[in-house]
Design a protein around this motif. Sequence first.
Motif, PDB file in Angstrom:
ATOM      1  N   ILE A 235      16.474  50.388 -13.853  1.00 19.49           N
ATOM      2  CA  ILE A 235      16.235  50.395 -15.292  1.00 19.49           C
ATOM      3  C   ILE A 235      17.542  50.763 -15.973  1.00 19.49           C
ATOM      4  CG2 ILE A 235      14.984  51.491 -17.200  1.00 19.49           C
ATOM      5  CD1 ILE A 235      12.616  51.864 -15.354  1.00 19.49           C
ATOM      6  N   ASN A 236      17.971  49.963 -16.918  1.00 24.48           N
ATOM      7  CA  ASN A 236      19.242  50.178 -17.597  1.00 24.48           C
ATOM      8  C   ASN A 236      19.325  51.583 -18.207  1.00 24.48           C
ATOM      9  OD1 ASN A 236      20.140  47.589 -17.025  1.00 24.48           O
ATOM     10  ND2 ASN A 236      19.413  46.722 -18.960  1.00 24.48           N
ATOM     11  N   GLY A 237      20.459  52.232 -17.951  1.00 20.29           N
ATOM     12  CA  GLY A 237      20.686  53.561 -18.504  1.00 20.29           C
ATOM     13  C   GLY A 237      20.148  54.687 -17.650  1.00 20.29           C
ATOM     14  N   CYS A 238      19.526  54.338 -16.515  1.00 21.09           N
ATOM     15  CA  CYS A 238      18.883  55.352 -15.675  1.00 21.09           C
ATOM     16  C   CYS A 238      19.550  55.461 -14.304  1.00 21.09           C
ATOM     17  CB  CYS A 238      17.407  55.008 -15.454  1.00 21.09           C
ATOM     18  SG  CYS A 238      16.418  54.848 -16.948  1.00 21.09           S
ATOM     19  N   ALA A 239      19.626  56.664 -13.803  1.00 21.79           N
ATOM     20  CA  ALA A 239      19.931  56.889 -12.391  1.00 21.79           C
ATOM     21  C   ALA A 239      18.598  56.901 -11.660  1.00 21.79           C
ATOM     22  CB  ALA A 239      20.665  58.207 -12.204  1.00 21.79           C
ATOM     23  N   LYS A 240      18.458  56.070 -10.629  1.00 22.79           N
ATOM     24  CA  LYS A 240      17.167  55.920  -9.941  1.00 22.79           C
ATOM     25  C   LYS A 240      17.195  56.558  -8.567  1.00 22.79           C
ATOM     26  CE  LYS A 240      16.243  51.926  -8.034  1.00 22.79           C
ATOM     27  NZ  LYS A 240      15.856  52.018  -6.599  1.00 22.79           N
ATOM     28  N   GLN A 241      16.102  57.217  -8.203  1.00 18.14           N
ATOM     29  CA  GLN A 241      15.935  57.740  -6.852  1.00 18.14           C
ATOM     30  C   GLN A 241      14.576  57.322  -6.323  1.00 18.14           C
ATOM     31  OE1 GLN A 241      18.037  59.803  -4.565  1.00 18.14           O
ATOM     32  NE2 GLN A 241      16.447  58.699  -3.447  1.00 18.14           N
ATOM     33  N   ASP A 242      14.569  56.485  -5.271  1.00 13.89           N
ATOM     34  CA  ASP A 242      13.315  56.083  -4.639  1.00 13.89           C
ATOM     35  C   ASP A 242      12.821  57.193  -3.719  1.00 13.89           C
ATOM     36  OD1 ASP A 242      12.551  52.874  -4.804  1.00 13.89           O
ATOM     37  OD2 ASP A 242      14.656  53.302  -5.283  1.00 13.89           O
ATOM     38  N   TYR A 243      11.502  57.368  -3.653  1.00 14.82           N
ATOM     39  CA  TYR A 243      10.874  58.346  -2.778  1.00 14.82           C
ATOM     40  C   TYR A 243       9.827  57.658  -1.913  1.00 14.82           C
ATOM     41  CZ  TYR A 243      12.834  62.228  -5.507  1.00 14.82           C
ATOM     42  OH  TYR A 243      13.685  63.112  -6.127  1.00 14.82           O
ATOM     43  N   ALA A 244       9.722  58.102  -0.665  1.00 13.56           N
ATOM     44  CA  ALA A 244       8.614  57.677   0.191  1.00 13.56           C
ATOM     45  C   ALA A 244       7.357  58.447  -0.231  1.00 13.56           C
ATOM     46  CB  ALA A 244       8.933  57.988   1.648  1.00 13.56           C
ATOM     47  N   VAL A 245       6.210  57.800  -0.093  1.00 15.60           N
ATOM     48  CA  VAL A 245       4.937  58.439  -0.445  1.00 15.60           C
ATOM     49  C   VAL A 245       4.112  58.632   0.824  1.00 15.60           C
ATOM     50  CG1 VAL A 245       2.801  58.261  -1.764  1.00 15.60           C
ATOM     51  CG2 VAL A 245       4.961  57.465  -2.762  1.00 15.60           C
ATOM     52  N   LEU A 246       3.727  59.874   1.088  1.00 15.66           N
ATOM     53  CA  LEU A 246       2.902  60.220   2.250  1.00 15.66           C
ATOM     54  C   LEU A 246       1.530  60.666   1.776  1.00 15.66           C
ATOM     55  CD1 LEU A 246       5.928  60.506   3.161  1.00 15.66           C
ATOM     56  CD2 LEU A 246       5.183  62.404   4.610  1.00 15.66           C
ATOM     57  N   PHE A 247       0.486  60.226   2.457  1.00 16.65           N
ATOM     58  CA  PHE A 247      -0.853  60.737   2.191  1.00 16.65           C
ATOM     59  C   PHE A 247      -1.008  62.080   2.917  1.00 16.65           C
ATOM     60  CE2 PHE A 247      -2.874  56.237   1.783  1.00 16.65           C
ATOM     61  CZ  PHE A 247      -2.280  56.082   0.547  1.00 16.65           C
ATOM     62  N   VAL A 248      -1.575  63.050   2.242  1.00 17.82           N
ATOM     63  CA  VAL A 248      -1.794  64.379   2.823  1.00 17.82           C
ATOM     64  C   VAL A 248      -3.291  64.612   2.927  1.00 17.82           C
ATOM     65  CG1 VAL A 248      -1.115  66.796   2.771  1.00 17.82           C
ATOM     66  CG2 VAL A 248       0.280  65.106   1.557  1.00 17.82           C
ATOM     67  N   LEU A 249      -3.781  64.752   4.157  1.00 19.67           N
ATOM     68  CA  LEU A 249      -5.206  64.935   4.396  1.00 19.67           C
ATOM     69  C   LEU A 249      -5.627  66.398   4.372  1.00 19.67           C
ATOM     70  CD1 LEU A 249      -5.643  62.425   7.347  1.00 19.67           C
ATOM     71  CD2 LEU A 249      -5.697  61.974   4.907  1.00 19.67           C
TER      72      LEU A 249
END
Length: 253
Positions: A235-249
Motif C-alpha cells: 500500500i503506497n506510503g506504508c511500510a508492510k510486515q506480513d505475519y503468519a497466522v496460527l490457530f490456537v486450540l
Amino acid sequence: MSMSMISIIGSFVFLSSALFQQGEALSVDGPSILSRRAAVSAALSSAALASASLAPSAANAATEEKPKRSFRRYPSLRFISALGDPKSSSGSGSETWGLWRDDPGPRGVYLKDYDRRLEANNNVAPAGWSFDPTDWWVEEHGLIMSTPEPLPRKSVNKETKEIIPEKQYVVTGDREITTVLTVRDDGTWELEKGSLYDVTHLPCRSAAYRGDTCAPMNANLKDFPVKPGAEMPVINGCAKQDYAVLFVLGEVV
C-alpha cells in the motif's frame, strides 16, 4: 482472514486423543469452536479419539519418558500472528508476536468503508476497537482488523503459583500437524513438531501497515482478496510486515 468453513474437527481428534493419553482431557462436548465466519461442531466418538496423539508413540515410550501434561481448551478459537523463518522449528523474536483472543475478521471494517465507519467515528470501529492511523492491520479480504495484543510468554505453576518464564500453546495450521508451541520471556520459541510453515493456516493472510503517511484510502481494492499463501499487497506510503497466522486450540496448564 475470513473463510466459509474451517475443517478443525480433525485437529480436535488429534488433540483430544493426546489429552486422554496424557492425563486431563479437554471436553469436546462444550461450546463449539468458532471458525472464520462459521461455527464448527461435532460429536467425537471414543474410537475416533484413539486415532492420534501428542504424546510419545508406543514405540518410543520404552526409551523416552515424557512428563504428563494437562491441557486447557479455549472456549473459542484464538489466533497468533507470528514472525519467523517458515522452515524453522525454533527461533527468536516471539516478543513481537501477537494474539487475537477473538476472531478479528467479523469485528473488522472493509478498506472501502474506512471513511464512513472509522474516520467519521473518531477512528473507533463499530465493534469498539480503536484504529491507529500509523499502525493498522489488514486481512486477506481487505478487512481492517483490530491490533492483536502482545502474545503472553509467561505462565503460572498451578501448584506453587510460581511465575514461569515461558508459556505453551497447542497450535495448528489446520492441515497435517497439531503440536505444542513454547514461547519464552526472552523471546525464543520452538515447536515440538514440524516447522512454522506447518502450523501456519495458509488461507489466512495478515499484515501490519505502518507509517505517518500510511492511509487506508491508498489501498488498491483490486488487490483483494489475496490468494492463500501469497504475500499481502503493498500500500503506497506504508511500510508492510506480513505475519503468519496460527490457530490456537488451547494451552498447557
